[in-house]
Design a protein around this motif. Structure first.
Motif, short mmCIF file in Angstrom:
data_model
loop_
_atom_site.label_atom_id
_atom_site.label_comp_id
_atom_site.label_asym_id
_atom_site.label_seq_id
_atom_site.Cartn_x
_atom_site.Cartn_y
_atom_site.Cartn_z
N HIS A 8 0.82 -1.22 0.00
CA HIS A 8 0.00 0.00 0.00
C HIS A 8 0.85 1.26 0.00
O HIS A 8 1.66 1.47 0.90
CB HIS A 8 -0.93 0.03 1.22
CG HIS A 8 -1.75 1.28 1.28
ND1 HIS A 8 -2.73 1.56 0.36
CD2 HIS A 8 -1.72 2.34 2.12
CE1 HIS A 8 -3.27 2.73 0.64
NE2 HIS A 8 -2.69 3.23 1.71
N HIS A 60 0.96 5.60 -1.90
CA HIS A 60 0.44 6.64 -2.80
C HIS A 60 1.69 7.36 -3.31
O HIS A 60 2.16 8.32 -2.70
CB HIS A 60 -0.46 7.61 -2.05
CG HIS A 60 -1.46 6.95 -1.13
ND1 HIS A 60 -2.60 6.35 -1.60
CD2 HIS A 60 -1.46 6.77 0.22
CE1 HIS A 60 -3.28 5.85 -0.57
NE2 HIS A 60 -2.60 6.08 0.54
N HIS A 120 -9.02 2.22 2.39
CA HIS A 120 -8.57 2.47 3.77
C HIS A 120 -9.74 2.09 4.68
O HIS A 120 -10.87 2.49 4.42
CB HIS A 120 -8.29 3.96 4.00
CG HIS A 120 -7.12 4.48 3.23
ND1 HIS A 120 -7.20 5.57 2.41
CD2 HIS A 120 -5.83 4.07 3.18
CE1 HIS A 120 -6.01 5.83 1.89
NE2 HIS A 120 -5.16 4.93 2.32
N HIS A 164 -4.94 -0.80 6.61
CA HIS A 164 -4.81 -0.36 8.02
C HIS A 164 -5.49 -1.34 8.98
O HIS A 164 -4.83 -2.09 9.66
CB HIS A 164 -5.31 1.07 8.26
CG HIS A 164 -4.54 2.09 7.51
ND1 HIS A 164 -3.18 2.20 7.60
CD2 HIS A 164 -4.94 3.04 6.61
CE1 HIS A 164 -2.76 3.19 6.81
NE2 HIS A 164 -3.80 3.69 6.19
N ASP A 217 2.41 2.92 3.15
CA ASP A 217 1.53 4.07 2.95
C ASP A 217 2.33 5.15 2.22
O ASP A 217 3.49 4.94 1.88
CB ASP A 217 0.93 4.56 4.27
CG ASP A 217 -0.49 5.11 4.06
OD1 ASP A 217 -0.85 5.41 2.90
OD2 ASP A 217 -1.23 5.24 5.04
ZN LIG Z 1 -3.02 5.14 2.37
#
Ligand SMILES: [Zn+2]
Length: 438
Positions: free
Chosen positions: A65, A67, A215, A252, A303
């Motif tokens: 995961h 971005h 998420h 998460h 993340d």
């Molecule tokens: Zn994220």
């Protein structure tokens, strides 16, 4: 091509470790796994042979995961609560600065950082995913690229009614590039996506046969928000909407209850565990040891760089192994071996790519990294798993191979011009500073 002389950590089902090993690669696939002295592999030793003496040879790490373009916001707003960070800083910065060029440039720098720190596969969720797929194609990495959705106007979809058409074009464009580039859909969260959005996107994902990511249960406030809005807790809400299944990856899950875990185990919902981001935002600690006991597939992720603030999976492994020990006051949970599996085969299973990647076995795609163990902080070597999780860093990765191609050798990137990649992101940052957004 052959990689010879290193200590091979296979992460196969038998968890074999082979000293003075040989890994043979042909047409992007692993065609031989054995000892350097085995005569049957002599023909594989061509002029392209890589000498791995003094190195651990292991599967490339899988970041479940991230971005990528958020590298442009690295260090822009730190030490804030999740909602203040998101709505006061990140969303406004994204509204003003996210465009196709920024996404491409940010993604390219992020991929340079990942290759240099041993990640070979990642799963991204953002806007302008077309640009990320294009940057990915140039960098030669492997990834799931997920088109992001939320119920506010996003930088790449000024008209809400057109977003599904844009997403479908994205999937059509990239679907034939699997398993190097695999499209998916990413609903930001149950609090930024209405029930209609969640259901419509899931239906489209099912129709296209692609992953659906979200998420979920990142912080405690999310439970109250969803409870106030819909009269039920988040997992019950999603269950009633029918969007949870084995093609769903929940990111998460810091506040997943035992009842929620039973639902996840029953339906095959997979989880991406991002401990550093959740620690930094004080969002919570995911009950990963309990999830594993329930048989839930869990992979590791960093993340985005705005909440971590790096993409180094070695640091993430170290944190993942330690955080569960201190919160449970039990040093035996989340062993180094368990965490290393989570960052390789575990991640591959979460992304549905376990047939292709995650371990070094014949028939799998050649995503391989060499970690230089001839260094003071990695000496002596008693246990490979302990050393890789508790002492190694991303900067110890010497060579990275993805799909049988060398993308970094002796710390030199071969597919990305690093000075240009860094300069392009500094230009974005200068704009952010000029507009007093940080
Ligand atoms: Zn994220």
């Amino acid at each position: 091509m052959a990689i010879t002389g290193g200590t091979l950590v296979t992460i196969s089902a038998k968890m074999e470790i082979i000293e003075d090993s040989l890994v043979g690669i042909k047409d992007g696939l692993i065609v031989a796994v054995g000892r350097n002295s085995d005569q049957e592999y002599a023909a594989l030793k061509t002029k392209d042979t890589i000498d791995a003496s003094g190195c651990i040879v292991m599967p490339g790490l899988v970041n479940t995961h991230t971005h990528l373009p958020m590298v442009c916001f690295r260090g822009m707003a730190d030490d804030l609560p999740l909602m203040e960070w998101l709505t006061g800083h990140i969303f406004p910065a994204e509204a003003r600065f996210v465009n196709k060029k920024m996404v491409y440039d940010g993604a390219t720098l992020a991929m340079a950082e990942m290759i240099l720190s041993g990640t070979t596969t990642f799963c991204d969720g953002y806007f302008f995913e077309d640009a990320i797929a294009e940057a990915l194609s140039a960098a030669g990495m492997r990834a799931i690229v997920s088109q992001g959705f939320a119920d506010f106007i996003t930088p790449d979809k000024p008209k809400l009614e057109k977003r599904m058409a844009v997403a479908e074009r994205f999937v059509t464009r990239w679907q034939s590039y699997a398993p190097m580039i695999t499209p998916a859909y990413f609903c930001h969260s149950p609090y930024t996506c209405s029930p209609a959005t969640l259901v419509n996107i899931k239906e489209a994902a099912r129709e296209a046969g692609i992953l659906y990511l979200m998420h979920l249960l990142e912080n405690k406030d999310e439970i109250d928000t969803i409870l106030n809005r819909y009269g039920k807790k988040p997992v019950r809400h999603l269950l009633d909407l029918g969007v949870l299944d084995e093609q769903t990856v929940a990111v998460h899950c810091n506040w997943l209850t035992k009842e929620d875990m039973a639902v996840f185990a029953d339906l095959g919902v997979r989880v991406s565990h991002n401990p550093e981001s959740s620690m930094k935002l004080a969002a919570g600690v995911a009950p990963v040891p309990e999830m594993l006991k329930h048989g839930i597939k869990v992979g590791l992720g960093t993340d985005g760089s705005a909440s971590n603030n790096d993409l180094d999976m070695f640091r993430e492994m170290d944190t993942a192994a330690k955080i569960h020990k201190v919160t449970s006051l039990d040093p035996t949970v989340m062993s180094a071996e368990t965490v290393l599996k989570m960052a390789t085969t575990g991640g591959a299973k979460v992304l549905g790519m376990e047939k292709f990647i995650g371990s070094i076995e014949t028939g799998k795609q050649a995503d391989i990294i060499l970690v230089d163990m001839n260094q003071p902080h990695l000496t002596p070597l008693y246990n490979c798993y302990s050393q890789l999780v508790y002492a190694a860093r991303g900067a110890d990765v010497k060579t990275s191979i993805i799909n049988g191609k060398i993308v970094m050798k002796d710390r030199q990137l071969r597919t990305i011009d690093l000075p240009t990649a860094m300069e392009n992101v500094r230009v974005v940052a200068a704009d952010i500073i000029n507009q007093k957004l940080c």
